[in-house]
Structure formats: C-alpha cells, structure tokens
Design a protein around this motif. Structure first.
Motif, PDB file in Angstrom:
ATOM      1  N   GLU A 187       0.834  -1.201   0.000  1.00 30.39           N
ATOM      2  CA  GLU A 187       0.000   0.000   0.000  1.00 30.39           C
ATOM      3  C   GLU A 187       0.867   1.248   0.000  1.00 30.39           C
ATOM      4  N   GLU A 188       0.408   2.236  -0.742  1.00 30.66           N
ATOM      5  CA  GLU A 188       1.124   3.508  -0.770  1.00 30.66           C
ATOM      6  C   GLU A 188       0.944   4.204   0.579  1.00 30.66           C
ATOM      7  N   TYR A 189       2.020   4.741   1.115  1.00 33.22           N
ATOM      8  CA  TYR A 189       1.906   5.419   2.414  1.00 33.22           C
ATOM      9  C   TYR A 189       2.105   6.911   2.194  1.00 33.22           C
ATOM     10  N   ASP A 190       1.083   7.678   2.470  1.00 34.15           N
ATOM     11  CA  ASP A 190       1.192   9.122   2.282  1.00 34.15           C
ATOM     12  C   ASP A 190       1.757   9.752   3.549  1.00 34.15           C
ATOM     13  N   LEU A 191       3.011  10.170   3.438  1.00 34.75           N
ATOM     14  CA  LEU A 191       3.686  10.682   4.636  1.00 34.75           C
ATOM     15  C   LEU A 191       3.174  12.049   5.065  1.00 34.75           C
ATOM     16  N   ARG A 192       2.481  12.715   4.155  1.00 32.09           N
ATOM     17  CA  ARG A 192       1.956  14.021   4.550  1.00 32.09           C
ATOM     18  C   ARG A 192       0.710  13.886   5.404  1.00 32.09           C
ATOM     19  N   VAL A 193      -0.028  12.794   5.144  1.00 32.39           N
ATOM     20  CA  VAL A 193      -1.217  12.535   5.955  1.00 32.39           C
ATOM     21  C   VAL A 193      -1.046  11.174   6.628  1.00 32.39           C
ATOM     22  N   PRO A 194      -0.243  11.132   7.689  1.00 33.59           N
ATOM     23  CA  PRO A 194       0.066   9.847   8.314  1.00 33.59           C
ATOM     24  C   PRO A 194      -1.195   9.202   8.840  1.00 33.59           C
ATOM     25  N   LYS A 195      -1.284   7.880   8.709  1.00 31.42           N
ATOM     26  CA  LYS A 195      -2.465   7.221   9.225  1.00 31.42           C
ATOM     27  C   LYS A 195      -2.167   6.448  10.501  1.00 31.42           C
TER      28      LYS A 195
ATOM     29  N   LEU B 120      -5.444  12.676  23.638  1.00 30.58           N
ATOM     30  CA  LEU B 120      -4.701  12.475  24.873  1.00 30.58           C
ATOM     31  C   LEU B 120      -3.486  13.388  24.878  1.00 30.58           C
ATOM     32  N   LYS B 121      -2.961  13.626  26.080  1.00 31.72           N
ATOM     33  CA  LYS B 121      -1.705  14.366  26.149  1.00 31.72           C
ATOM     34  C   LYS B 121      -0.663  13.468  26.783  1.00 31.72           C
TER      35      LYS B 121
ATOM     36  N   TYR C 268       7.432   0.902   9.788  1.00 32.84           N
ATOM     37  CA  TYR C 268       7.479   0.199  11.070  1.00 32.84           C
ATOM     38  C   TYR C 268       6.837   1.044  12.162  1.00 32.84           C
ATOM     39  N   VAL C 269       5.934   0.423  12.909  1.00 30.85           N
ATOM     40  CA  VAL C 269       5.349   1.081  14.076  1.00 30.85           C
ATOM     41  C   VAL C 269       6.242   0.766  15.278  1.00 30.85           C
ATOM     42  N   PRO C 270       6.751   1.791  15.968  1.00 25.94           N
ATOM     43  CA  PRO C 270       7.670   1.502  17.083  1.00 25.94           C
ATOM     44  C   PRO C 270       7.005   0.619  18.134  1.00 25.94           C
ATOM     45  N   LEU C 271       7.682  -0.470  18.470  1.00 30.75           N
ATOM     46  CA  LEU C 271       7.146  -1.453  19.408  1.00 30.75           C
ATOM     47  C   LEU C 271       6.766  -0.821  20.750  1.00 30.75           C
ATOM     48  N   SER C 272       7.680  -0.010  21.287  1.00 28.60           N
ATOM     49  CA  SER C 272       7.433   0.593  22.604  1.00 28.60           C
ATOM     50  C   SER C 272       6.112   1.370  22.608  1.00 28.60           C
ATOM     51  N   CYS C 273       5.904   2.178  21.582  1.00 30.43           N
ATOM     52  CA  CYS C 273       4.703   3.024  21.528  1.00 30.43           C
ATOM     53  C   CYS C 273       3.454   2.189  21.226  1.00 30.43           C
ATOM     54  N   ARG C 274       3.634   1.146  20.408  1.00 36.89           N
ATOM     55  CA  ARG C 274       2.504   0.264  20.113  1.00 36.89           C
ATOM     56  C   ARG C 274       2.016  -0.412  21.393  1.00 36.89           C
ATOM     57  N   LEU C 275       2.934  -0.801  22.238  1.00 34.60           N
ATOM     58  CA  LEU C 275       2.549  -1.447  23.491  1.00 34.60           C
ATOM     59  C   LEU C 275       1.755  -0.469  24.363  1.00 34.60           C
ATOM     60  N   VAL C 276       2.222   0.759  24.441  1.00 31.20           N
ATOM     61  CA  VAL C 276       1.500   1.778  25.214  1.00 31.20           C
ATOM     62  C   VAL C 276       0.085   1.928  24.658  1.00 31.20           C
ATOM     63  N   GLU C 277       0.005   2.026  23.351  1.00 30.81           N
ATOM     64  CA  GLU C 277      -1.294   2.194  22.697  1.00 30.81           C
ATOM     65  C   GLU C 277      -2.234   1.030  23.023  1.00 30.81           C
ATOM     66  N   GLN C 278      -1.710  -0.184  22.898  1.00 31.10           N
ATOM     67  CA  GLN C 278      -2.536  -1.369  23.113  1.00 31.10           C
ATOM     68  C   GLN C 278      -3.032  -1.471  24.557  1.00 31.10           C
ATOM     69  N   VAL C 279      -2.149  -1.188  25.496  1.00 30.80           N
ATOM     70  CA  VAL C 279      -2.530  -1.287  26.903  1.00 30.80           C
ATOM     71  C   VAL C 279      -3.578  -0.227  27.238  1.00 30.80           C
ATOM     72  N   LEU C 280      -3.406   0.956  26.687  1.00 36.66           N
ATOM     73  CA  LEU C 280      -4.389   2.020  26.926  1.00 36.66           C
ATOM     74  C   LEU C 280      -5.748   1.611  26.375  1.00 36.66           C
ATOM     75  N   GLU C 281      -5.714   1.045  25.186  1.00 33.20           N
ATOM     76  CA  GLU C 281      -6.945   0.657  24.526  1.00 33.20           C
ATOM     77  C   GLU C 281      -7.707  -0.393  25.335  1.00 33.20           C
TER      78      GLU C 281
ATOM     79  N   ALA D  98       6.046   9.798  17.898  1.00 33.00           N
ATOM     80  CA  ALA D  98       4.987   8.797  17.728  1.00 33.00           C
ATOM     81  C   ALA D  98       3.924   8.966  18.800  1.00 33.00           C
ATOM     82  N   LEU D  99       4.345   9.192  20.042  1.00 36.55           N
ATOM     83  CA  LEU D  99       3.373   9.378  21.120  1.00 36.55           C
ATOM     84  C   LEU D  99       2.576  10.668  20.930  1.00 36.55           C
ATOM     85  N   ARG D 100       3.243  11.698  20.422  1.00 34.68           N
ATOM     86  CA  ARG D 100       2.501  12.942  20.151  1.00 34.68           C
ATOM     87  C   ARG D 100       1.421  12.687  19.108  1.00 34.68           C
ATOM     88  N   PHE D 101       1.776  11.887  18.110  1.00 36.80           N
ATOM     89  CA  PHE D 101       0.809  11.547  17.066  1.00 36.80           C
ATOM     90  C   PHE D 101      -0.380  10.806  17.687  1.00 36.80           C
ATOM     91  N   LEU D 102      -0.056   9.816  18.494  1.00 35.67           N
ATOM     92  CA  LEU D 102      -1.101   9.028  19.146  1.00 35.67           C
ATOM     93  C   LEU D 102      -1.994   9.943  19.996  1.00 35.67           C
TER      94      LEU D 102
END
Lengths: 615, 489
Positions: A497-505, A593-594, A515-528, A583-587
C-alpha cells in the motif's frame, strides 16, 4: 498534519515548578557553606545546571570561582571548596586526593560535596577508606527532573542505561522511584500505573513504599495514568535511523539538554550558533514531528508567507508603518532568523545523508524489519564494514540484524565479527562481549533455530495452528522474538500500500511508514484495553514483567477528573528517542490524549551504542 | 559532538583562573527574588507550617535534608490542599520473585513495611561510638534522630535492612554466623535497593574469606552482578579476576585482563602486555583475534620505526598524517598499499605479507589496494590488480567487488575519462552501465551501449540532452541516420 482528534487533548501541567524547586534547593545547599567558596562542577552537570540557574545566581550565594571537574590537581586559593558532582567513585576519589594533598601541604580548608541527585553508599565508603571521612561534609541535591519542553522531562542520567541493563547494578532504581514520587506529589495522585520490565517493577515498588511512608494529601490530579517502560523491552526502535525532523537533528547534530549547536555549515557564516529547540520556537514546533520529506515544502511555504508579511509594508502610510514596526517587525525578524537556521540545518542534513547513500541504508533497515531479502541486507552490512564506513553505524546494523532475526547464524556471526575487528580494531572484542551480554548481538543457539523453522511452518499451515506453534516455540526461545511480536502487533504495515507521509495514518509514519515503534505500540494497546488482558502472548515475548495497577476504584467526580485521565505520563527507564516522542505525540492527537514523556535521558542509536563501547 | 565537546573543554580549560558565564547573562537578581517570593507565598498559604519552617532551618546543619526537594514538595503539596479529607490511594505491591526461602525468620515480609519500632531515643549514643565502621548513615536521612534505636537490641536481618533503607543507624557487626550473613544478603537483594546491597557486600567482603564469599555469590545473580560492578568501579582488578576464575567464567576473565591493555600508553609495554594475554583462556575465535592484535602491534612498531626516518620519494610527496601505531588491520593494509606497494612478501611492511598474516579475504584486499592505488593515481597498478591470467595465458579483467564499484572508486579519485571508460565497458548489466556512464558523462559508453542494444529511441532522447554541434551530438546524428544498423525501434 493529523486528522483532528475526537476531542482536543488537554494541555500539559506546568512543569516549571520543578525548575524552581531545584534552584531553590541548590541555593539552600550553597548557603550551608557560608562565605566565599570556589565551586567545582562535574562536566555533565553543567548543561542541566544551566537550564535552571546561571552564574549570577551562584555569585549571589558567594560562589567565587567556578571550575569544571577534571580529575587533575587544583589551583584554587579559596579557603572553602564546594564540589557539585555525580555520585561516582572516580570523582569522589579525586576529591579525596585534593583533600589529602592539602593535608600533606599543611593547608586548611573546608570541603563540601553536593551529590546530584543523591549520594550512594559506596561514596561514603570511599571517603572513609581514603581517610577523609569527616573532613568533608556531604549533601544531596535532589535535582531529579529537568523539564526540557512542555511535554518532555529528562532525568539527565545517560549512565542509567549501561549501569542498569549491562552491569546489572540497580543503583538508579531508587532514583527513578524518587522522581516518580516527586511527580506524584506535585501532579498526582495517579490513578493507574502500567509497567513493562523488571526495572519498571522495582521502580514502582520503590515509589510505592515512599508513598506509604508519606502522608496522603488530596489534591486535584493533573496526571492520571502512568506508564513505566524498560528500554530492554524494545531495542529495535532506538536502533533505527530517525527520519522525523527532531530525530534527524539529534542523530546528526546531537541535541544536548534541549539545545543544539549549529556549526558554520548551517549558519552559512563563520560562527556557530546555539539554539534552544522547543515548543517556543514557532518554526521548529511545526516541523519537529514531521517526516523529513515534508520539511522542505513546509519551510518554503513559510518563507513565502514571511515574504508576504514583509511586503505588507509597501504602500503604508507613516502611521501604519509605525504600528508595523512596533508590533510585527520584531516577530517577523525572529521568525526570519529561525527559518533561515532550520533551512540551513535541513540543507546540511540533506547533504550529509546523500553522501552516505541514506536511501540504500534505509532500504536495508526496512528489509531487516520486514524480514525480506535478509541475505542482501547482510551483504550490504558486510560491504559497509569492509569500506570502514562509520564504526557505530556498522554496529547498529549488526544489532538490528541480530534483533530482528533472533540472532545471527553462527557462520555469519563469526565472519562478520572477524571483519568488524579487522576494520575497526581488535579491541572491539570487548564491545562484542558487551553486546552479547546485553542480548542485542548474539549467535543463534541451536534451540533458537526452531523459531526460524516455525516461521516457515507458519506459512504452510493456517493461522490458528500457527498461533499454537508460536506459543510452543516462543516458550523455547530465550529472547524476545521480534518477528512474532511484529506479526502479533502488526508493527510492519503491508508494503504494497502507498503510504502518504503528509497525511500519516498511524505511528509508522515516523519510520517512513515501514514500522510502528514497538514501545509506543505497546503503550497504545494497553491504553486501549485498559490493561494487559488479551496481550498474553505478547507479554510472554517481552519477558513477562508486565503489571497494571489501578487505585481504590473511586469513581471520577464530574468532568474535571477525566481531563487528568487523559494526561498520560510515560516514563522510559534507560532512555527514549525523539522519534518515539513524535509517535506518542501523534497518538495523542489521534486519541485526544496528552502524553508527557519522562526519560532517564534522551537517547539515539549513537548514544546507545557508544555507551556499550569499552574505552 | 566530539568537536563540540573538545571546544567546551578548551573553553573550560582556558577559563581556569576566571569565572565563566552561563549562556543567558540577562538573568538578574530580581527574577530570583520573584521566584523565591512566589514559592514563599505558596508556602504562606498554610499558616501553621510557617513556624515549623523556622524551626527546621535552625537545626539545619545536622545533615538533615531540610529544604530538600522532598521537603519542598511536601510544603507545596500541603499548600495546594483544598480540603482536609484524605483519599486512600492504596497502590498494591507487585509480586516480584517467588518469596525467599527463609530459614530462620520470625517476621513476615509485611512486617517490613509496618514499622514496629517504638523504643527510646539514643541520639547521643551515636556520637559517642568510637568505631566509625560500626555506624553508618545511609544516604538519605528521612526521619529525625529521635527514632534511632538502641544498639543493644537484637535486630534481625529484616529489621536491619529496613533501618538501612530508611537511613537510620544500624550495625552489621552482630551478624556473625554465615547463615545470618546470607540471610542479610538475601534480604538486601529482595529490597531491590542497591545502596543496601552494596553496604552488605562490603561487609561480607570484609568478614568472609574469599572462597566462601565467592561460593555464595555464585548462587546469587543479582548480588554477584552488584559485586562485580563494585569491584570494577573501585578498580579492584585482582579480586575480580580471582572471582571470575572461581566462578569458572574463564572467557570473561580473559577479556577483563585483555581490557587492561587500553590503559597502557607506551606501545612497547602494550605489545609486551598483549603477549602475556596470548595464554589467557579465550574462546578459540577470540584467541585468534588476540593473537592478531599482538602481531599487528609488533609489526606496526617495526614499520613506524622505519618509516619515521625514511625520506624516500613517496614519503616526501605524501607526508604521513599520523602514526600507524594502534590502527586497525585494514587501515594498516591501506597504509602498506600506499607506502610499501610492490615490496616483496618477505618484508613485514609489504601488502602481501599483511594480507597473508591476517588472512584478509580477496575481496577486502582488492577493495583496500584499489582505494590506495587510485588515491595515488597509479592507474597501471589498478590495471594489474584487475588482471588475471587463465591457463592459456590470456589475461582477463576481473573484479571481486564488481566493476560498478571499481568505476565509482576510480571516479572518486579523479581518474581520467579514458580509464573510467575502460572499466565502465566491463560492467555487464547494460542498464547499470548506461546509468553509470550518464552519471559520469562518458558519452562514448552511452552511445555504444545503445547502439549495442539497437535502441534508436533512447539514442534520440540522449541526443536531445547534449549540446548541439558537440562531437557526441555529431556521432549520434550519424548513427541514427545510418542504414547499416537494424534498429529495434
């Protein structure tokens, strides 16, 4: 840049209080040695000190001359000497030498050591052994936390990483606990704590005990949720090349205590310029989290806007001109200065990266992350080494290879190690021993080759069976299996898939969508999930040191409390990178969230690996 | 970064006798006063605390961290208190490890945290104690002295560890039996407090024979790692070596001893030291590497001694920028290809000898020699390097790194067009060849390759990029109008 969150993220608490407390305590400690005194400061304390006080502050408290600790005989003529140092054996020994040589010369002075952020038992032991215990008074300056920006707080303890994870010395655990305690007292009470890692657990315990000893005072919380993350949960992320602007600037120019020095190649003059990089820099704050490919177009747009703003003054009458000069011109000039600096920096980055064939390098990294064309990647690394290109860079690629492949085949390990030693010096035997001890560059053990087989078998059978196989095999594997984690947590997005870096998804944009950073993915998953439920397989692969605790269960009172719950403090034990912060700022923007990042130090691949060298 | 650091060092160095200035000199006293006032005013909100404040300041010299962050925090926190109600934030403990096997302990773990000491205070006793090693203050004195407990009472290990953690006076001297000592150590380890662990380790080191201490540490990983780090920090190399040996960690021991060479500055002494390392129990691979290290330095010393005095042509034309001592093997090979090319294999400094001694791969040798000869613009050497003769006596050009890389290296070193073209034409892949040729502006190669491919369209495209009337332009003109070629398009 991001799609608007479902709700605006709350604003971060005011951390300037931390600076004020640190400054006031330092002043108090200086006053404990009344009269004129010379102050010796440990080199790596100078920049942090700079952020909270300055020479005037020190002068006002009767500091006469200032010296940097250099482990050499001193030349001071003062009757009182004060040493502001880290609790290191070598430095304490040096102070003892100073005292003893004064004694030998029949000279009388008063000595005071201020340990920052705390004293260790071994420091006293050294003073006692050197026969100066009692001649020297000691104190601790509890300067645990330095706010670098509105959402970044650093403990400025880069040695945390090596001492804790390589040497296995837990001396900084208590410090981390104290730092948490301070944050909890000022910005808590926290209602939930999540953690991953052995050190995280111990830091939590250390803090909890402090908590039990001290009085509970109720205040309205600013921060609701806390994450504690051990660096060894994820070594892959900090070893990847950074491609968001702030990370690139750190990789290339090295940001120190939130400030960077741009050399002549950036300023296009013969001078270097020191710049503070934080949210107060209007230009920087808009590009810091951007993928580098967007930065140029942003800067040129900005330059055009600036031109238009300047142009407004044409056709103004005197009165309008007056208003313009008094109200706008200063701001425009400031912006102009910043803009030209960041343009200069971007150009310099481009030049350097083109020269080292960055595109090829990224391609290699991405294939390692994907586990695709690994042989080609190994050939690339081999060539990198034989051409004697950057010693640290070669090491970084070797570690990435080992981490993603769960170790190198014995034949590859031997060949690459020999070549490395030939190219960069045989003494790197010691580096290899350290990397092996840490588990980031290892040979595959016979048992572990099973996991290679597993991934092959996994392709042949259906997902459910593969899942069972993964279970069976990962319990055999000693170290975390990146490949399996990556699959489980979808860390590597489908490359077709084409990844548009201007509009990150997603957070993968910080690594060009690879690559999604593992550390931040774990934070995201646990929060979810509000915990680790459903992540059992994952926690098994990150070595089972996860925990989740929530307080009392007292319901939130009205709307105020939910704001605090949306402020999440993530504490990295062993350092975090600017890319992870991005990455966390994006999340945060996505989820309303802050995130506040507390780290033992800002790190990057260079710092991380240099900490493991032995000379 | 290094540059920055060096500059900073210079700066500090030069400012030895005068005071330095921080970045922002515009900070002034009023700002300080302001912030002090601000802090004070927060404090003032709680009236009854103010008096305590004054009291505390008077007692200050005792080493009590008055004005510490913790203290400040409490002040601030209490001032922010809006109502008197306290909420219970009962954070639970997390189970770390399975509980310790406890041989003789009347206390449960929870008693550690309940705090059951309520004996009389003996603060003066402390000062009258003669032996300093008997009393130790842990770094943070959090509680006033009034809580110090009588020494006569028999503290068990838990109680002692608890007191150590809280920075209260304690004594380890009563832990005489091995069992008591080990219990103390295990208790320290389970407290996760490295200060306490260190204190107990130092005590054990003093009171136990090495044989016993090492044996017990072998089964206690956390304590062991703390002990090793402690010995490293305090520079007690001998004991450390002994310990590793006793633990059977021979490779670690060998590496540790090998590491010492770094601190030896004199090259001859360093060489002699490396020689003594040869017999250390390294892994077989590492043993070879250390052997290499020794032989390399030995060789470098000889080469350095000779080359320092030599003033042959090459050294005059290209003076050495640095000494060859302590450089990596590949750098040494490059140096030898640069200054000693063509020497017979018998000499230590010849490339052939270095190549053979250090088992350098063909690829690596080729790359390094090519780099050195190209740097010197010795194109004929480059030719010879690539020539191979087959059994029939024909010579053929060969490159173990591919001709694309050869061309790139030659171009970087400013090779003339003719040399570049010769090697470019050897690139097999036509696509790669054309793109290289375009990049380095070798028109003949581009034209010939397209001609070879019978690609008329590409030729026309290429012509459009050239200057009208230039020789290349003419050539293409003739070609595309030629009737002898059967173009594919």
């Amino acid at each position: 840049m991001a799609q608007p969150g479902w709700r605006d993220a709350p604003s971060p608490p005011d951390f300037s209080l931390l600076k004020r407390l640190a400054r006031d305590q330092l002043i108090y400690l200086l006053e404990q040695l009344p009269g004129k005194k010379d102050l010796f400061i440990e080199g790596d304390l100078m920049s942090p000190l700079d952020r909270i006080a300055n020479v005037t502050t020190l002068k006002q408290h009767e500091v006469d001359k200032l010296y940097k600790v250099e482990h050499k005989p001193i030349v001071s003529t003062s009757d009182q000497l004060c040493f502001l140092i880290r609790p290191r054996v070598a430095t304490v020994k040096w102070v003892s030498d100073v005292v003893n040589s004064d004694k030998a010369a029949g000279r009388f002075r008063r000595y005071k050591i201020i340990f920052c952020p705390q004293k260790f038992y071994v420091c006293d032991a050294v003073l006692e052994e050197e026969g100066v215990y009692g001649d020297v008074t000691t104190d601790s300056w509890h300067f645990y936390l330095l706010p670098l920006d509105e959402d970044i707080i650093s403990m400025e303890l880069p040695e945390f990483f090596r001492e804790n994870f390589l040497e296995g010395d837990q001396r900084w655990v208590e410090t981390a606990g104290n730092a948490l305690h301070l944050l909890h007292s000022l910005y808590g009470p926290f209602s939930k704590v999540f953690g991953m890692g052995r050190c995280a657990k111990m830091a939590y315990e250390s803090w909890r005990e402090l908590q039990e000893e001290s009085e509970q005072k109720s205040r309205r919380a600013d921060i609701g949720t806390v994450f504690l993350v051990d660096r060894d949960v994820d070594y892959v992320t900090p070893l990847c090349s950074q491609v968001v602007y702030e990370g690139l600037v750190d990789d290339i120019f090295r940001i120190k205590c939130g400030s960077v020095e741009f050399g002549p190649e950036v300023t296009s003059s013969d001078k270097s310029v020191k710049v503070m990089l934080n949210s107060e820099d209007k230009v920087f704050s808009e590009i810091r989290n951007e993928h580098f490919s967007n930065v140029f177009s942003f800067l040129s747009q900005k330059a055009r806007n600036l031109q238009t703003a300047y142009d407004k003054r044409r056709g103004m009458d005197i009165q309008q001109m007056k208003t313009f000069v008094s109200e706008e011109l200063k701001g425009l000039k400031q912006e102009h200065r910043l803009l030209s600096l960041h343009i200069g920096a971007s150009e310099s980055i481009m030049k350097k990266k083109t020269k080292q064939d960055f595109q090829e390098l990224l391609k290699t990294e991405h294939s390692l992350l994907e586990g695709f064309e690994v042989r080609e990647a190994i050939a690339y690394i081999e060539e990198h080494i034989s051409r004697q290109v950057s010693m640290v860079e070669s090491l970084r690629l070797l570690c990435l290879l080992s981490l993603t492949e769960n170790g190198l085949l014995p034949k590859d390990y031997r060949a690459l190690k020999s070549q490395y030693l030939q190219s960069y010096g045989v003494e790197h035997l010691l580096t290899f021993a350290n990397l092996r001890q840490l588990g980031v560059l290892v040979e595959q053990q016979p048992g572990e080759t099973l996991t290679v087989m597993e991934s092959k078998v996994g392709k042949l059978v259906n997902d459910k069976t593969a899942g069972k196989l993964t279970d069976a095999f990962s319990s055999l594997a000693k170290k975390s299996n990146f490949r399996a984690l990556s699959k489980k947590l979808a860390l590597v997005p489908k490359s077709d898939e084409e990844y548009d870096l201007r509009v990150p998804k997603d957070m993968a944009y910080i690594f060009s969508g690879a690559y999604v950073p593992l550390s931040c993915r774990l934070v995201e998953q646990v929060l979810e999930r509000n915990g680790w439920t459903g992540l059992e397989e994952v926690t098994r692969m990150i070595n089972r040191h996860e925990f989740a605790v929530g307080a009392g269960g007292g319901g939130p009172e009205g709307g105020e409390k939910t704001d605090a719950q949306r402020v999440i403090l993530v504490m990295f034990l062993g350092g975090c990178t600017y890319s992870e912060i991005a990455a966390l700022r994006f999340l945060g923007r996505e989820r309303g969230l802050k995130f506040i990042v507390v780290t033992t130090a800002i790190t990057n691949s260079g710092r991380l690996l240099e900490a493991l060298l032995d000379h | 970064m290094n540059k920055g650091k060096a500059e900073e060092d210079d700066y500090w160095h030069s400012s030895k006798y005068s005071a330095f200035t921080f970045d922002d000199d515009d900070y002034d006293f009023t700002k300080l006063k302001e912030s002090q006032r601000a802090v004070n005013s927060i404090r003032g909100l709680v009236e009854d605390d103010c008096e305590d404040d004054e009291d505390v300041e008077k007692v200050s010299w005792s080493g009590e961290p008055v004005g510490s962050i913790l203290w400040g925090v409490k002040e601030t926190a209490s001032s922010l208190r809006t109502s008197g109600d306290t909420q219970n934030h009962g954070f639970p403990k997390i189970q770390h490890n399975p509980p310790l096997p406890r041989q003789s302990s009347g206390y449960s773990l929870s008693s550690l945290f309940k705090g059951k000491n309520k004996t009389s205070s003996f603060s003066s006793l402390l000062d009258s104690l003669p032996d300093t090693s008997m009393r130790v203050y842990a770094p943070e004195l959090r509680k006033p002295r009034s809580e110090y407990k009588d020494y006569d009472s028999d503290w068990n290990s838990e109680e002692t560890i608890r007191r150590m953690r809280q920075g209260k006076a304690y004594s380890l001297e009563n832990f005489h039996s091995l069992q008591e000592k080990l219990l103390l150590l295990d208790e320290a380890v389970s407290s996760h407090n490295s200060n306490v662990i260190t204190a107990v380790l130092i005590f054990l080191k003093r009171t136990l024979s090495k044989a016993i201490l090492f044996r017990e540490l072998a089964e206690r990983e956390v304590a062991l790692r703390h002990f090793i780090h402690l010995l490293k920090e305090t520079g007690e190399q001998r004991i450390l070596v002994e310990l590793l040996k006793k633990l059977g960690r021979m490779e670690d021991m060998a590496l540790l001893q090998y590491k010492e060479h770094i601190s030896i500055k004199d090259e001859n002494q360093r060489k002699d030291f490396l020689k003594t390392c040869l017999s250390l129990p390294f892994s077989p691979d590492d043993s070879t590497h250390v052997q290499d290290h020794y032989m390399l330095l030995e060789r470098q010393i000889i080469i350095e001694a000779n080359d320092k005095r030599t003033d042959t042509e090459i050294f005059k034309k290209h003076p050495r920028k640095a000494s060859i001592l302590n450089m990596p093997i590949i750098t040494t090979l490059y140096y030898s290809c640069f200054y000693h090319y063509g020497e017979s294999e018998g000499t230590f400094s010849s490339p052939a000898n270095i190549r053979k001694t250090f088992r350098i791969s063909e690829k690596q040798y080729f790359l390094t020699a090519l780099g050195a000869r190209a740097k010197l613009k010795q194109w004929s050497d480059v030719d010879r390097l690539c020539n191979t003769t087959n059994w029939l006596g024909y010579t053929k050009k060969k490159s173990p790194i591919g001709f694309q890389r050869v061309v790139e290296i030659l171009h970087k070193n400013g090779a003339p067009l003719q040399v570049l073209q010769d090697y470019m034409s050897l690139v097999d892949n036509t696509e790669v060849r054309v793109s290289l040729a375009q990049k380095f502006k070798c028109h003949d190669i581009v034209i010939n390759t397209y001609k070879e491919l019978k690609d008329r369209q590409q030729l026309i495209v290429y012509q459009s990029k050239l200057e009208r009337g230039s020789p290349e332009y003419q050539v293409i003109d003739e070609l595309i109008h030629s009737l002898n070629i059967r173009w594919k398009n």
